[in-house]
Design a protein around this motif. Structure first.
Motif, PDB file in Angstrom:
ATOM      1  N   THR A  70      10.340 -20.624  -4.767  1.00 29.52           N
ATOM      2  CA  THR A  70      10.380 -19.454  -5.648  1.00 29.52           C
ATOM      3  C   THR A  70      11.198 -18.335  -5.005  1.00 29.52           C
ATOM      4  O   THR A  70      11.001 -17.152  -5.291  1.00 29.52           O
ATOM      5  CB  THR A  70       8.965 -18.942  -5.960  1.00 29.52           C
ATOM      6  N   SER A  75      13.060 -18.942 -12.068  1.00 27.23           N
ATOM      7  CA  SER A  75      12.774 -19.759 -10.885  1.00 27.23           C
ATOM      8  C   SER A  75      12.199 -18.954  -9.727  1.00 27.23           C
ATOM      9  O   SER A  75      11.745 -19.534  -8.733  1.00 27.23           O
ATOM     10  CB  SER A  75      14.040 -20.489 -10.418  1.00 27.23           C
ATOM     11  N   ASN A  76      12.207 -17.629  -9.855  1.00 28.73           N
ATOM     12  CA  ASN A  76      11.643 -16.782  -8.812  1.00 28.73           C
ATOM     13  C   ASN A  76      10.368 -16.064  -9.232  1.00 28.73           C
ATOM     14  O   ASN A  76       9.889 -15.170  -8.520  1.00 28.73           O
ATOM     15  CB  ASN A  76      12.684 -15.774  -8.319  1.00 28.73           C
ATOM     16  N   HIS A  80       6.297 -20.983 -11.113  1.00 30.01           N
ATOM     17  CA  HIS A  80       7.243 -21.396 -12.142  1.00 30.01           C
ATOM     18  C   HIS A  80       6.540 -21.591 -13.476  1.00 30.01           C
ATOM     19  O   HIS A  80       5.378 -22.049 -13.518  1.00 30.01           O
ATOM     20  CB  HIS A  80       7.912 -22.721 -11.757  1.00 30.01           C
ATOM     21  N   MET A 113      13.418 -25.907 -10.729  1.00 28.87           N
ATOM     22  CA  MET A 113      11.990 -25.950 -11.078  1.00 28.87           C
ATOM     23  C   MET A 113      11.576 -27.401 -11.319  1.00 28.87           C
ATOM     24  O   MET A 113      11.357 -27.833 -12.446  1.00 28.87           O
ATOM     25  CB  MET A 113      11.737 -25.078 -12.313  1.00 28.87           C
ATOM     26  N   THR A 159       8.482 -28.492 -13.490  1.00 27.49           N
ATOM     27  CA  THR A 159       8.414 -27.891 -14.816  1.00 27.49           C
ATOM     28  C   THR A 159       8.857 -28.881 -15.892  1.00 27.49           C
ATOM     29  O   THR A 159       9.736 -29.701 -15.669  1.00 27.49           O
ATOM     30  CB  THR A 159       9.318 -26.641 -14.840  1.00 27.49           C
TER      31      THR A 159
END
Length: 345
Positions: A12, A218-219, A223, A262, A265
């Motif tokens: 992240t 993404s940070n 996520h 990610m 995800t």
């Protein structure tokens, strides 16, 4: 492949330069790298089928430049009040029969209000949840209390897209801020509801805008469990009606980059599929997409139907992902043991 991508814990702390380096790779090299990450963290032959129903259409006070449901634009989208619970549950059953394992309900509201309509949506959530489907809502902005009520009703996921970069945001929407969107995502996360948040490409944004949006997603401290990648479907009467269609290679770059950034995800190949061939969709799956929306409409725009998608799945050897399935931190796929009223984290 970068060493950081092979670790079991998603990062992240991506920098913009790192994301640029991934996004601008030669496209075939990018697909290969994303496919490797996808294979490490996901069941590569498995795609979740979702259905999205507009439970309240049109009359929205927002000015989202892409949206035919904004009251200020003159489009052919008819306005209708909140559907009855019976109609919604019938649609959910039809979606389940067609192979969907997630049923999403969208309402053209700026924000949720604590009124009878919201109470009725909570009843819809309970009813769809009892069918054994993952139930998702996209209702505009929600506060912490409203998110808690949705969680208690059995909501599995909440969709609230960033749409584009913060720098480009005011060119697309002026009736709410980027911070408002992030606050809603935070409220949903606090309630323990799965977060679904992505964006739209083809709004007239630059590649740098796309990279900046992926940087934000993404940070986040955690996520999003789901990131929809939408291609704009231009609608007559909206400010973006004349925007050209984005190419499949642009979709692939977004999907592949999202997959690498990610890895755990669900990356959803969302709006725009109606204009894509099976071959183009197959490339998106290879690049890391593992979810689609199926059914004749995606809110108000055309979308492939269940029969077409079933034929595509058979051709490509894909299988539908089960409801309430999670990934462990090491990427091993397992069925969630929690009851259907619990949201996956």
């Amino acid at each position: 492949m970068t060493d950081a991508l092979t670790t079991s814990t998603p990062r992240t702390d991506w920098t913009l330069d790192e994301i640029r380096a991934i996004y601008y790779k030669p496209v075939l090299e990018l697909i290969v790298e994303a496919a490797q990450v996808h294979k490490q963290f996901q069941a590569t032959g498995e795609v979740q089928v979702c259905t999205l129903l507009s439970v309240k259409t049109g009359g929205c006070p927002e000015d989202c430049a892409y949206c035919p449901q904004a009251a200020r634009y003159h489009t052919d989208v008819p306005v209708h009040k909140l559907l009855s619970n019976e109609v919604v549950l019938q649609a959910a059953q039809k979606a389940k029969d067609g192979g969907s394992t997630r049923f999403c309900m969208g309402a053209a509201w700026r924000e949720v209000r604590d009124n009878r309509d919201f109470d009725r949506v909570l009843e819809m959530v309970e009813g769809v949840n009892e069918m054994g489907l993952e139930v998702c809502c996209t209702l505009g902005m929600v506060n912490e209390y409203q998110a808690e009520r949705l969680k208690q009703a059995g909501l599995f996921a909440y969709n609230h897209n960033l749409d584009t970069s913060e720098e480009n945001y005011n060119n697309i929407i002026t009736t709410r801020t980027y911070g408002d969107r992030l606050n809603t995502i935070e409220n949903v996360r606090k309630a323990g509801i799965s977060v679904c948040s992505g964006g739209i490409i083809g709004l007239g944004e630059t590649n740098e805008d796309r990279i900046a949006m992926l940087h934000v997603l993404s940070n986040l401290p955690q996520h999003p469990e789901s990131v929809p990648v939408n291609a704009l479907v231009p609608v007559e009467g909206t400010p973006l009606a004349e925007q050209p269609r984005v190419s499949v290679w642009e979709m692939i770059r977004m999907i592949a980059t999202a997959r690498i950034l990610m890895p755990q995800t669900m990356v959803r190949l969302s709006a725009g599929r109606q204009e894509m061939t099976v071959t183009e969709q197959a490339l998106c799956f290879l690049a890391g997409a593992n979810s689609i929306f199926s059914g004749e409409k995606l809110l108000t725009t055309p979308n492939p139907g269940f029969a077409d998608d079933q034929a595509m799945f058979e051709l490509l050897g894909l299988t539908p992902r089960k409801s309430f399935k999670t990934e462990s931190s090491c990427g091993v796929i397992k069925d969630a043991a929690a009851p259907v009223t619990a949201a996956a984290e």
